[in-house]
Motif scaffolding. Structure first.
Motif, short mmCIF file in Angstrom:
data_model
loop_
_atom_site.label_atom_id
_atom_site.label_comp_id
_atom_site.label_asym_id
_atom_site.label_seq_id
_atom_site.Cartn_x
_atom_site.Cartn_y
_atom_site.Cartn_z
N THR A 155 -30.31 -0.20 20.77
CA THR A 155 -29.33 -0.33 21.95
C THR A 155 -29.94 -1.59 22.83
OG1 THR A 155 -30.20 1.52 22.85
CG2 THR A 155 -28.15 2.06 21.44
N GLN A 156 -31.09 -1.28 23.18
CA GLN A 156 -31.72 -2.02 24.36
C GLN A 156 -32.29 -3.34 23.89
OE1 GLN A 156 -34.47 0.16 26.85
NE2 GLN A 156 -32.96 1.66 27.42
N PHE A 157 -32.48 -3.60 22.48
CA PHE A 157 -33.02 -5.02 21.97
C PHE A 157 -31.98 -5.37 21.01
CE2 PHE A 157 -36.65 -2.38 23.45
CZ PHE A 157 -37.18 -3.28 24.66
N SER A 158 -32.39 -5.44 19.61
CA SER A 158 -31.28 -6.00 18.76
C SER A 158 -31.33 -4.99 17.53
CB SER A 158 -31.86 -7.14 18.38
OG SER A 158 -32.93 -7.59 17.94
N PRO A 159 -30.32 -5.38 16.67
CA PRO A 159 -30.26 -4.46 15.29
C PRO A 159 -31.76 -4.96 14.53
CG PRO A 159 -28.03 -5.19 15.79
CD PRO A 159 -29.00 -5.89 16.73
N GLY A 160 -32.14 -6.11 14.66
CA GLY A 160 -33.19 -6.69 14.07
C GLY A 160 -34.58 -5.84 14.46
N THR A 161 -34.63 -5.79 15.74
CA THR A 161 -35.89 -4.98 16.14
C THR A 161 -35.82 -3.79 15.71
OG1 THR A 161 -36.05 -6.41 18.32
CG2 THR A 161 -36.94 -4.28 18.29
N GLY A 162 -34.53 -2.89 15.82
CA GLY A 162 -34.35 -1.67 15.16
C GLY A 162 -34.82 -1.48 13.75
N MET A 163 -34.40 -2.43 12.90
CA MET A 163 -34.69 -2.52 11.66
C MET A 163 -36.16 -2.62 11.48
SD MET A 163 -32.07 -1.48 10.01
CE MET A 163 -32.63 -1.74 8.38
N LEU A 164 -36.73 -3.42 12.04
CA LEU A 164 -37.89 -3.60 12.17
C LEU A 164 -39.02 -2.22 12.51
CD1 LEU A 164 -39.03 -7.18 13.69
CD2 LEU A 164 -38.93 -6.34 11.40
N PHE A 165 -38.31 -1.44 13.32
CA PHE A 165 -38.97 -0.22 13.56
C PHE A 165 -38.77 0.84 12.41
CE2 PHE A 165 -39.66 -1.47 17.83
CZ PHE A 165 -40.27 -0.56 18.45
N VAL A 166 -37.76 0.88 11.93
CA VAL A 166 -37.32 1.63 10.70
C VAL A 166 -38.04 1.21 9.57
CG1 VAL A 166 -35.33 2.17 8.98
CG2 VAL A 166 -34.80 2.06 11.25
N LEU A 167 -38.35 -0.04 9.31
CA LEU A 167 -39.17 -0.29 8.24
C LEU A 167 -40.66 -0.01 8.55
CD1 LEU A 167 -39.67 -2.12 5.65
CD2 LEU A 167 -39.99 -4.05 7.24
N ALA A 168 -41.10 -0.29 9.63
CA ALA A 168 -42.68 0.33 9.97
C ALA A 168 -42.58 1.93 9.99
CB ALA A 168 -42.89 -0.13 11.71
N ASP A 169 -41.52 2.58 10.28
CA ASP A 169 -41.68 3.91 10.06
C ASP A 169 -41.83 4.52 8.55
OD1 ASP A 169 -41.55 4.45 12.86
OD2 ASP A 169 -39.22 5.03 12.98
N MET A 170 -40.98 3.67 7.77
CA MET A 170 -40.78 4.05 6.54
C MET A 170 -42.35 3.81 5.65
SD MET A 170 -37.05 2.71 5.45
CE MET A 170 -37.60 2.60 3.56
N ILE A 171 -43.06 2.89 6.13
CA ILE A 171 -44.40 2.35 5.77
C ILE A 171 -45.34 3.49 6.47
CG2 ILE A 171 -45.99 0.68 5.43
CD1 ILE A 171 -43.68 -1.36 5.25
N ILE A 172 -45.37 3.38 7.70
CA ILE A 172 -46.51 3.91 8.32
C ILE A 172 -46.61 5.65 8.37
CG2 ILE A 172 -47.62 4.07 10.80
CD1 ILE A 172 -46.76 1.15 11.19
N ILE A 173 -45.51 6.05 8.46
CA ILE A 173 -45.49 7.39 8.72
C ILE A 173 -46.06 8.35 7.40
CG2 ILE A 173 -43.98 9.59 9.05
CD1 ILE A 173 -42.20 7.72 10.93
N PRO A 174 -45.35 7.75 6.35
CA PRO A 174 -45.96 8.64 5.01
C PRO A 174 -47.53 8.26 4.89
CG PRO A 174 -44.08 7.28 4.50
CD PRO A 174 -44.30 6.98 5.91
#
Length: 160
Positions: A47-66
């Motif tokens: 919401t405060q940045f962009s959908p692209g930034t949000g998707m980067l966070f989602v991608l990072a979460d999918m890799i880093i958390i596991p």
């Protein structure tokens, strides 16, 4: 300080909460807190940045958390907090009392009612015995039918 500091810090807090869940089992309550922190971080990123930034966070979460969960579990498995004792013959641990196989085929006398477990006298020794489910009354002649693990399995001796 960039505007992405808050979502990044929230992501790190979420990772720390997941590690806390590994260390302190809570039945998933701590995991719900971690999911809320991650969700709020993603909400800010979208919401405060962009959908692209949000998707980067989602991608990072999918890799880093596991990866972090895997590394955390591996580290905990090797930490002094966990039980690392191994049972072996070299340390004197045995799964079966030595010599129980020697009772196989021997005759004895039930000293208690066997329903199906109880005591019997075999070779002048009082030993724990079990039947295959049948009831054998006290003072009945028995024969050792088998030895499995620490169990001496008996049946009623039938005179021929």
């Amino acid at each position: 300080m960039s505007g992405l500091t808050v979502p990044i810090v929230l992501q790190l807090v979420g990772v720390a909460i997941i590690i806390a869940e590994i260390i302190i089992p809570s039945g998933g309550i701590i995991s719900i807190l971690a999911a809320l922190v991650f969700g709020y971080s993603l909400y800010i990123a979208f919401t405060q940045f962009s959908p692209g930034t949000g998707m980067l966070f989602v991608l990072a979460d999918m890799i880093i958390i596991p990866v972090l969960i895997y590394v955390g579990l591996r580290m905990i498995a090797k930490s002094p907090v966990t039980l690392n004792a191994t049972l072996s013959k070299a340390k004197g641990v045995i799964s079966q009392e030595p010599g129980l196989e020697g009772y196989l085929g021997k005759n004895g006398l039930s000293k208690t009612d066997l329903r199906p477990a109880g005591f019997a006298m075999i070779d002048g020794k009082r030993v724990d015995v079990v039947t295959r489910g049948e009831y054998i009354s006290k003072q009945t002649p028995i024969v050792v039918h088998g030895v499995i693990g620490n169990q001496i399995i008996v049946r009623e001796r039938v005179e021929k």
